[in-house]
Design an enzyme around this catalytic site. Structure first.
Site, PDB file in Angstrom:
ATOM      1  N   LYS A   1       9.608  18.064  -3.417  1.00  0.00           N
ATOM      2  CA  LYS A   1       9.379  17.589  -4.778  1.00  0.00           C
ATOM      3  C   LYS A   1      10.658  16.897  -5.260  1.00  0.00           C
ATOM      4  O   LYS A   1      11.733  17.084  -4.691  1.00  0.00           O
ATOM      5  CB  LYS A   1       9.028  18.750  -5.716  1.00  0.00           C
ATOM      6  CG  LYS A   1       7.778  19.513  -5.309  1.00  0.00           C
ATOM      7  CD  LYS A   1       7.543  20.699  -6.236  1.00  0.00           C
ATOM      8  CE  LYS A   1       6.320  21.504  -5.802  1.00  0.00           C
ATOM      9  NZ  LYS A   1       6.102  22.684  -6.671  1.00  0.00           N
ATOM     10  N   HIS A   2      10.529  16.128  -6.315  1.00  0.00           N
ATOM     11  CA  HIS A   2      11.694  15.408  -6.820  1.00  0.00           C
ATOM     12  C   HIS A   2      12.700  16.377  -7.431  1.00  0.00           C
ATOM     13  O   HIS A   2      12.335  17.400  -8.017  1.00  0.00           O
ATOM     14  CB  HIS A   2      11.273  14.367  -7.851  1.00  0.00           C
ATOM     15  CG  HIS A   2      10.499  13.223  -7.268  1.00  0.00           C
ATOM     16  ND1 HIS A   2      11.049  12.332  -6.379  1.00  0.00           N
ATOM     17  CD2 HIS A   2       9.210  12.832  -7.440  1.00  0.00           C
ATOM     18  CE1 HIS A   2      10.147  11.435  -6.031  1.00  0.00           C
ATOM     19  NE2 HIS A   2       9.017  11.722  -6.657  1.00  0.00           N
ATOM     20  N   SER A   3      13.958  16.044  -7.291  1.00  0.00           N
ATOM     21  CA  SER A   3      15.022  16.866  -7.851  1.00  0.00           C
ATOM     22  C   SER A   3      14.886  16.934  -9.368  1.00  0.00           C
ATOM     23  O   SER A   3      14.484  15.961 -10.023  1.00  0.00           O
ATOM     24  CB  SER A   3      16.384  16.273  -7.476  1.00  0.00           C
ATOM     25  OG  SER A   3      17.438  17.019  -8.037  1.00  0.00           O
ATOM     26  N   ALA A  55      11.820  14.098  -1.241  1.00  0.00           N
ATOM     27  CA  ALA A  55      10.965  13.228  -2.052  1.00  0.00           C
ATOM     28  C   ALA A  55      11.749  12.104  -2.715  1.00  0.00           C
ATOM     29  O   ALA A  55      11.182  11.053  -3.039  1.00  0.00           O
ATOM     30  CB  ALA A  55      10.237  14.054  -3.120  1.00  0.00           C
ATOM     31  N   ASP A  56      13.053  12.291  -2.914  1.00  0.00           N
ATOM     32  CA  ASP A  56      13.863  11.276  -3.586  1.00  0.00           C
ATOM     33  C   ASP A  56      14.278  10.139  -2.664  1.00  0.00           C
ATOM     34  O   ASP A  56      14.852   9.143  -3.130  1.00  0.00           O
ATOM     35  CB  ASP A  56      15.121  11.920  -4.179  1.00  0.00           C
ATOM     36  CG  ASP A  56      14.806  12.953  -5.241  1.00  0.00           C
ATOM     37  OD1 ASP A  56      13.809  12.761  -5.967  1.00  0.00           O
ATOM     38  OD2 ASP A  56      15.532  13.954  -5.350  1.00  0.00           O
TER      39      ASP A  56
END
Length: 680
Positions: free
Chosen positions: A313-315, A323-324
């Protein structure tokens, strides 16, 4: 009969816990006993794997099918890797990334307040977890149970509720679905010396085992593929495959996306024979499509949920997760494609005005598809102007493509077909002729930095880059993103941007913030320009593999050094931290450094040594827009999603997400075989 005792929640105490954690109690009973977690879903996966095995056996697909059918079987069987025994879980309704903590207060005559803080939350306020009344029976400790986060290390602080003095503090990394006890007691019977210790009541699950099993399965698949390559080396088999696949004809009809017009466009039959020979001699670099496909497939996987692992998942704010990485890489390779396609079309005699029309049309289509077709606000009901999200992934791609492609048209000249042509300052021949573009990019970045650090944002410190919420000790709770948020709210309106940013999970932010906002688009343009530079290297040093790889390496080092200076080599304490939400310049340089290294590696393996065909990533890389738009539209439809038996199982989520991702690879492969390519 199965009885869902969800109504018990209204009668049970609502204990405290970390932000975002569930306070619900959920019981499953069957015949008076807890349900033991039947594995009906896993049986269905086994049946699907058998069907997939039959698909793999189709001889007409040849060797390439092994890249697709094999992974599908492996991914479907992944759900069998670690079936979670639901009966092992506490009766609390624990969710993924949660554990149960029972707090034992053995201190007599003390009101206690327990605070918690995730160590991943930078400069955050401690949050109250639970309060204890005075223990009036010292021989029997007071016990309370709460839910704690298991993603990162947590600091627990025990305070005296009366004067809020800290009695003890402990750091611990709880693991998923574990059952722990925090025992607060006195040392040698003295209330002045308080101790805190963690006791494991029930062992947690190893939530990373499904990833390990997936890795082993893919290693097995790779071994099978190597064996298949050996079989293909047998001449009769090789000749049969070449006749079936006919790769020369297929490559002739392929059109790249996002900046690569069709090779048949703008070719005039009256052009000199020399131009025809140059155009026909161009060969498509499979490494570029492989790079694009790799970024796209990871993007699809994380958009589908990434097995519900936090690092997919994004930070929440500063820092990087898997994800980033992918969106900037997609932007980077788009810039590379722009450079190669523009040069090719100009060499063929295509007018700049006609190319400008194509650029404007493609940019408009990307923006409209993003706004109308792929809009997350559809989940709020029928789309209307009141809640229409204007920024987005495709919208940013469209704007970035527009600026970079026009800039290339204004200043670019056709690169000579003879890449060995000597010129003054030949070591910088891919940079010096384009100095106006570099000046424009530096001016654009100067504008971005001035707006970020000098714009006066009401109620916020000038140059604020923090997440707001409980970050910075809660001093700037409504300042999420600083100038970036202010510009979006001012020009687009609060209701027309993303309403659920990743910062609201850890930092408890309440301000709408869009990671694809206006200010960040400037640095997205810079990212695409670095990709444009990679394309120029491929053009100016055509067939000089050593020079190409050397320059990729040098650019990677330069970008990496800039990132280290900007961040001071830290996650949160640099001048400009790496931040995907803000698309900070350090984020761009860091991801550009990674992109040059990744492109170098793929180029070496695919186009230089030809040790790898680029499969399976090559196929979605050829139909990137179709795969991206399709995966967004059909995200909630079978067979990309189905009802799970246990929604709090990493195994089932990982199996479902990898299966859905693999299906898009198969779709891309079939379209490739049918010579169907969606270009805009």
């Amino acid at each position: 009969m199965l009885i869902l005792c969800d109504n018990l929640r209204r009668f049970l105490p609502n204990h405290g816990g970390g932000a975002g954690n569930s306070r619900r109690f959920l019981l499953l009973w069957e015949g008076g006993r807890p349900v033991q977690g039947p594995s009906l879903f896993l049986g269905r996966l086994s049946e699907r794997a058998s069907v997939a095995a039959g698909m793999v056996g189709l001889g007409r697909w040849g060797q390439s099918a092994s890249y697709l059918g094999g992974p599908l079987i492996a991914l479907l069987m992944l759900g069998l890797a670690q079936p979670h025994d639901i009966s092992r879980r506490p009766l609390w309704d624990l969710k993924i990334d949660q554990a149960l903590l029972q707090i034992h207060n053995e201190l007599p005559s003390e009101n206690l307040t327990i605070y918690w803080l995730s160590d991943y939350c930078y400069q955050c306020k401690h949050q109250e977890m639970i309060s204890f009344p005075i223990n009036r029976t010292p021989e029997v400790p007071t016990i309370r149970a709460v839910v704690v986060d298991s993603r990162h290390t947590v600091t627990l602080m025990v305070n005296n509720a009366k004067d809020n003095n800290e009695l003890c503090r402990i750091q611990y990394h709880f693991e998923e679905f574990g059952n722990y006890s925090l025992v607060v007691g006195s040392i040698n019977g003295s209330i002045l010396n308080v101790s805190c210790k963690i006791v494991i009541n029930q062992s947690p699950f190893n939530s990373y085992l499904p990833i390990f099993f997936a890795f082993l399965i893919f290693v097995g698949i790779f071994s099978i593929l190597r064996l298949g390559q050996f079989c293909v080396s047998i001449e009769p088999i090789r000749n049969w495959l070449f006749k079936k696949m006919n790769p020369t004809e297929t490559d002739r009809l392929i059109n790249s996306e996002l900046g690569s017009p069709s090779r048949t466009d703008c070719i005039d039959g009256n052009l000199p024979a020399g131009i025809w020979s140059v155009a026909s001699s161009l060969q498509r670099l499979r490494s570029l499509d492989t790079f694009r496909g790799l970024a796209l497939i990871i993007m699809v996987f994380v958009n589908y949920g990434g097995g519900k692992y936090w690092f997919f998942k994004h930070s929440s704010w500063n820092g990087l997760t898997v994800a980033d990485l992918v969106f900037p890489w997609f932007v980077f390779i788009m810039g590379t494609s722009i450079s190669l396609s523009m040069s090719s079309m100009l060499r063929r005699g295509c007018s700049k005005w006609r190319l400008l029309g194509k650029v404007l049309w493609r940019s408009l289509l990307l923006f409209l598809i993003g706004v109308i077709v792929v809009n997350p606000n559809y989940c709020l009901g029928p789309l209307s102007w009141d809640n229409l999200r204007i920024p987005g992934v495709l919208q940013r791609l469209g704007c970035t493509y527009l600026v970079v492609a026009i800039l290339e048209l204004l200043f670019a000249k056709p690169v000579p077909g003879n890449s060995t042509l000597e010129a003054p300052y030949s070591a910088l021949q891919d940079i010096l002729p384009y100095w106006p573009q570099w000046l424009f990019m530096m001016a654009l970045e100067a504008v971005s930095l001035c707006l970020t650090f000098l714009l006066n944002v009401p109620g916020c410190p000038t140059g604020y880059l923090g997440p707001g919420g409980i970050g910075d000790l809660g001093k700037h709770s409504n300042c999420t993103g600083g100038a970036a948020t202010y510009i979006d709210h001012l020009l687009l309106g609060e209701k027309h941007i993303y309403q659920h940013p990743s910062s609201n999970v850890l930092y408890l932010t309440t301000v709408a913030y869009d990671p694809e906002g206006i200010l960040g688009t400037i640095n997205s343009i810079i990212m695409a320009f670095f990709g444009l530079q990679a394309g120029r290297i491929l053009l100016f040093y055509k067939d000089q593999h050593g020079q190409i790889m050397l320059r990729f390496c040098v650019w990677s080092v330069v970008m990496g050094v800039i990132s280290i200076v900007l961040t001071k080599g830290t996650k949160d304490q640099g001048f400009i931290p790496v931040n995907k939400n803000l698309w900070s310049i350090s984020y761009v340089t860091t991801l550009s450094s990674f992109a040059f290294v990744l492109l170098l590696s793929i180029y070496y393996l695919v186009d230089v040594k030809r040790m790898w065909s680029g499969a399976p990533f090559f196929y979605p890389g050829m139909n990137s827009i179709l795969v991206y738009v399709g995966h967004e539209i059909f995200e909630n439809y079978f067979p990309f999603k189905w009802k799970m038996q246990d929604t709090q199982s990493h195994s089932e989520h990982l199996a479902q997400n990898l299966t859905a991702t693999s299906l898009w690879v198969i779709i891309a492969y079939i379209l490739y075989q049918k010579r169907i390519f969606w270009k805009i």
